[in-house]
Enzyme design. Structure first.
Site, mmCIF file in Angstrom:
data_model
loop_
_atom_site.group_PDB
_atom_site.id
_atom_site.type_symbol
_atom_site.label_atom_id
_atom_site.label_comp_id
_atom_site.label_asym_id
_atom_site.label_seq_id
_atom_site.Cartn_x
_atom_site.Cartn_y
_atom_site.Cartn_z
ATOM 1 C CD GLU A 286 -2.431 -1.222 2.782
ATOM 2 O OE1 GLU A 286 -3.576 -1.700 2.796
ATOM 3 O OE2 GLU A 286 -1.869 -0.758 3.786
ATOM 4 N N PRO A 287 1.632 1.475 -1.031
ATOM 5 C CG PRO A 287 2.698 1.492 -3.121
ATOM 6 C CD PRO A 287 1.786 0.658 -2.246
ATOM 7 C CE1 TYR A 330 3.026 13.625 10.730
ATOM 8 C CE2 TYR A 330 4.582 14.432 9.102
ATOM 9 C CZ TYR A 330 3.398 13.802 9.420
ATOM 10 O OH TYR A 330 2.589 13.341 8.417
ATOM 11 C CB CYS A 357 -1.261 34.344 12.855
ATOM 12 S SG CYS A 357 -1.548 35.699 11.736
ATOM 13 C CE1 TYR A 386 -0.384 10.549 3.859
ATOM 14 C CE2 TYR A 386 1.921 10.298 3.246
ATOM 15 C CZ TYR A 386 0.690 9.743 3.527
ATOM 16 O OH TYR A 386 0.528 8.387 3.462
#
Ligand SMILES: *Cc1c(COP(=O)(O)O)cnc(C)c1O
Length: 432
Positions: A286-287, A330, A357, A386
């Site tokens: 599932e790449p 992250y 901001c 993403y």
């Protein structure tokens, strides 16, 4: 890393001058090199073919889902992972065959399960007992049957960022193999007259650069399967090893060639199956990131430049955590270049700030750039996964547009949102 440029010293994407794309569609702009998407998809598909192994390469559409993208996935013969009604709906709009879709999710709703059953989805990856009970009730009511995989957590820690670890025992995903929950789920599914358990699924993490984690996961799955064959007579038809194959964001990343992940996985599944006297199951992967990540570039216009002597120079662009959340979420690292000055010598170190901001809205710390000016075009690389899919409306910025380039041509595939779009769902308060 050398990037393609033209005679004007401009970055090119799929052979097209980045400044032409920016002038045509505006910025911020996500640009995908479709040939690169196809090349990535084929690295997986063709390696399985060359090894003569029954396989499905399921594109994890959460990495970037849009009608145009799913058309390309379909053309390349990929299957599709979906995790929501929105992703299923997009796939249907792209005319993607339901029987090649797999539904994921740790909290699938009744509506999601119903939609999947009604459209004849290829399989549902069952994640927990609550879902199992919902699924049983729905199938009874509808008098339908369905294929499922059991998602298990094999207790493997992939070497990657903590926040995107999903394979360890303490995880919100799947049935744990070691504490007996997976086996309890298996028992609930065995000899079920409306649910056919095709095999196991595990996904050990994301942005993984080694094959050891996958190999350990394969062994753990076979350890369990051997016991389950002896105890319950269960033989898997499918072993789904998830996604998570790493890509290069910066020069510090050293991903393996995509075919190597497949080669090593297949080798280990074959070895384990042979040693333990199983027929070779179909191998599914599932790449997501590794199909679209390095095919995407984001183009920004440079605005304010704040020089703090002896401290830092902030170069602000007209996007940020609204179009690329990963650095803020992250601490993800990206490489970038000034797309209209590709051949000029690098002469200073700056940091690239977003315009939201939030002090945390920084895209890149300490980037080497040529002499940079307001109005220049900044390109961040490997933003294809993403990026758009995590885009948000913070500060009420409209979402940016997406363009595909291929064979020297470019085409808008997601429109830029308008300001009317930002208030489209707002209703005036009339009772005040
Ligand atoms: C996110 C996810 C993937 C895709 O991961 P990538 O790192 O993008 O390859 C595959 N399978 C499952 C179950 C996932 O949650």
């Amino acid at each position: 890393m050398r990037r393609p440029t033209n005679e004007r010293g401009h970055l090119t994407i799929g052979g097209i001058d980045a400044t032409v794309l920016a002038d045509t569609y505006g910025t911020p702009l996500y640009v995908y090199d479709v040939e690169k998407i196809r090349e990535n998809a084929r690295s997986f598909v063709r390696t399985f073919e060359a090894l003569d192994v029954k396989a499905q390469v399921a594109y994890a559409s959460k990495a970037f889902s849009s009608i145009a993208m799913l058309q390309v996935a379909k053309e390349e013969g990929l299957s599709l992972d979906v995790v929501s009604q929105g992703e299923m709906y997009t796939a249907i709009e792209a005319d993607f065959p339901p029987e090649k879709m797999h539904l994921h999710g740790n909290n699938k709703s009744v509506e999601e399960l119903e939609m999947a059953i009604d459209m004849g989805i290829g399989c549902i990856v069952v994640d927990n007992f609550y879902e199992l009970d919902l699924l049983e009730a729905l199938l009874k009511e509808k008098e339908k049957r369905i294929d499922v995989l059991l998602r298990v957590t094999p207790g493997i820690e992939a070497h990657t960022h903590d926040y995107i670890l999903t394979g360890q025992e303490d995880s919100k995903f799947g049935f744990d193999l070691s504490n007996g929950q997976a086996e309890a789920a298996l028992k609930q599914l065995l000899h079920h007259d409306q649910i056919l358990l095709k095999g196991l699924h595990c996904h050990i993490g994301s942005q993984i650069f080694e094959t050891d984690g996958f190999i350990m996961a394969v062994r753990k799955l076979f350890d369990a399967l051997e016991g389950w064959r002896d105890e319950h007579g269960f033989i898997p038809e499918v072993m789904n090893l998830g996604g998570g194959f790493g890509i290069r964001y910066t020069s510090e990343d050293e991903p393996l060639p995509l075919n190597m992940y497949v080669n090593e996985l297949v080798k280990e599944v074959k070895r384990q199956a042979y040693d333990r006297d199983f027929e070779l199951p179909e191998i599914w992967i599932e790449p997501g990131r590794s199909i679209v990540g390095d095919a995407g570039v984001t183009l920004y216009s440079v605005g304010s430049i704040k020089r703090i002597p002896d401290v830092r120079t902030y170069i602000a662009v007209n996007g940020g955590m609204t179009d690329n959340l990963r650095p803020a979420l992250y601490n993800a690292k990206y490489a970038a270049a000034v797309a209209n000055r590709m051949n000029e010598p690098l002469c200073e170190t700056v940091s690239i700030a977003g315009k939201c901001c939030e002090s945390g809205d920084m895209l890149i710390w300490d980037l080497e750039v040529p002499e940079i000016q307001s109005g220049d075009l900044l390109a961040t690389f490997s933003t294809g996964a993403y990026g758009y899919s995590m885009a948000n409306h913070y500060n009420r910025f409209p979402k940016a547009a997406v363009v595909f380039v291929e064979n020297g041509e470019h085409q808008l595939v997601i429109q830029r949102e308008s300001y009317q779009d930002t208030t489209r769902f707002d209703l005036p308060y009339t009772r005040g």
